[in-house]
Design a protein around this motif. Structure first.
Motif, PDB file in Angstrom:
ATOM      1  N   ALA A  74     -37.642 -28.039  -0.720  1.00 50.29           N
ATOM      2  CA  ALA A  74     -37.593 -29.448  -0.317  1.00 50.29           C
ATOM      3  C   ALA A  74     -37.410 -29.570   1.187  1.00 50.29           C
ATOM      4  N   GLU A  90     -37.424 -32.848   2.563  1.00 47.87           N
ATOM      5  CA  GLU A  90     -36.817 -34.167   2.742  1.00 47.87           C
ATOM      6  C   GLU A  90     -36.279 -34.640   1.403  1.00 47.87           C
ATOM      7  N   THR A  91     -35.390 -35.592   1.464  1.00 45.89           N
ATOM      8  CA  THR A  91     -34.794 -36.113   0.232  1.00 45.89           C
ATOM      9  C   THR A  91     -35.694 -37.198  -0.363  1.00 45.89           C
ATOM     10  N   THR A  92     -36.052 -36.999  -1.612  1.00 51.37           N
ATOM     11  CA  THR A  92     -36.904 -37.950  -2.330  1.00 51.37           C
ATOM     12  C   THR A  92     -36.286 -38.216  -3.693  1.00 51.37           C
ATOM     13  N   SER A  93     -36.280 -39.472  -4.117  1.00 55.29           N
ATOM     14  CA  SER A  93     -35.667 -39.828  -5.386  1.00 55.29           C
ATOM     15  C   SER A  93     -36.561 -40.796  -6.152  1.00 55.29           C
ATOM     16  N   ALA A 149     -33.198 -29.648  -6.591  1.00 56.61           N
ATOM     17  CA  ALA A 149     -33.399 -30.967  -7.188  1.00 56.61           C
ATOM     18  C   ALA A 149     -32.308 -31.198  -8.228  1.00 56.61           C
ATOM     19  N   THR A 155     -33.898 -36.365  -8.139  1.00 56.67           N
ATOM     20  CA  THR A 155     -33.802 -36.308  -6.682  1.00 56.67           C
ATOM     21  C   THR A 155     -34.136 -34.904  -6.201  1.00 56.67           C
ATOM     22  N   GLU A 156     -35.025 -34.827  -5.229  1.00 55.09           N
ATOM     23  CA  GLU A 156     -35.274 -33.580  -4.514  1.00 55.09           C
ATOM     24  C   GLU A 156     -34.505 -33.679  -3.205  1.00 55.09           C
ATOM     25  N   HIS A 157     -33.590 -32.732  -2.982  1.00 61.05           N
ATOM     26  CA  HIS A 157     -32.632 -32.838  -1.885  1.00 61.05           C
ATOM     27  C   HIS A 157     -33.121 -32.108  -0.641  1.00 61.05           C
ATOM     28  N   GLY A 158     -33.152 -32.828   0.486  1.00 61.74           N
ATOM     29  CA  GLY A 158     -33.589 -32.260   1.750  1.00 61.74           C
ATOM     30  C   GLY A 158     -32.591 -31.258   2.314  1.00 61.74           C
ATOM     31  N   GLN A 217     -28.749 -31.594   3.135  1.00 64.01           N
ATOM     32  CA  GLN A 217     -27.727 -31.660   2.096  1.00 64.01           C
ATOM     33  C   GLN A 217     -27.267 -30.281   1.619  1.00 64.01           C
ATOM     34  N   TRP A 218     -28.028 -29.245   1.940  1.00 60.43           N
ATOM     35  CA  TRP A 218     -27.653 -27.931   1.387  1.00 60.43           C
ATOM     36  C   TRP A 218     -27.800 -26.758   2.349  1.00 60.43           C
TER      37      TRP A 218
END
Length: 219
Positions: A82, A84-87, A191, A203-206, A209-210
């Motif tokens: 990922a 970018e964060t996508t939800s 995700a 949610t795919e986390h950018g 966040q991790w």
């Protein structure tokens, strides 16, 4: 003209004349058709394999191949990291294609009804999808699991689940064949999936966040 007529007549006589056959004898060697029983053939091959030790070798190779697959399943294809964060939301409702009855014939769902499984069941856990080869994603998933008192399942799309279990003393699962990620259109990890009312939040986390969590844990 006459010659053509005679030729045609002779050809007709040959074609339409009385049929007869003639024995020209046997040409070449003939053999009786013998088809061995398939089970007997297999049994014979197995006996030979057992006597020569080949059967033990095949069993050992099969066991080793199975162990390798269990320890490190084939990665789920088409899953990226990922960026970018996508939800988005996923509605599990279905439209009943025809009347459905129980074993007594009582109809409990009629054709055209809109049915949502969350009306009767619920997801009790959060589901986290990660690349098990990425230490930051592993650290992120364990941290997310700790935040909900262990009420989360960590699902790998790549990596060695048994090795990670031994290292972190946490249970890891694997999305064999990409069944779950494909069903919910997950194309990047890490995700997460959790229930929100009558729908599922995916949610795919950018990286913000991790990324870098593994290094923080070491410190």
């Amino acid at each position: 003209m006459i010659r053509s007529t005679i030729s045609a007549a002779l050809m007709f006589a040959v074609i339409a004349g009385p049929a007869h056959s003639e024995d020209y004898g046997t040409v070449g060697t003939t053999f009786e058709i013998i088809e061995p029983d398939l089970l007997d053939w297999i049994a014979a091959r197995l006996r030979v394999a057992a006597e020569t030790g080949a059967l033990d070798e095949m069993n050992a190779e099969m066991a080793a191949r199975t162990e390798r697959t269990v320890r490190r399943p084939h990665p789920v294809p088409g899953i990226a990291q990922a960026t970018e964060t996508t939800s988005w939301l996923y509605d599990p409702s279905i439209t009943v294609p025809e009347d459905i009855a129980d074993h007594r014939g009582v109809v409990f769902a009629r054709q055209g009804d809109r049915v949502n499984p969350f009306d009767t069941v619920s997801l009790r856990k959060i589901y986290l999808f990660i690349d098990g080869e990425n230490a930051d994603q592993v650290a992120w998933a364990i941290d997310q699991r700790n935040q909900v008192d262990g009420q989360a399942s960590i699902i790998l799309i790549n990596g060695a689940p048994l090795d990670l279990m031994t290292e972190h003393q946490v249970r890891f699962f694997f999305d064999q064949g990409g069944f779950i990620t494909q069903r919910f259109a997950i194309t990047a990890v890490p995700a997460s999936m959790r229930q929100e009312g009558r729908v599922v939040r995916l949610t795919e986390h950018g990286p913000d966040q991790w990324q870098g969590l593994a290094e923080e844990d070491v410190e």
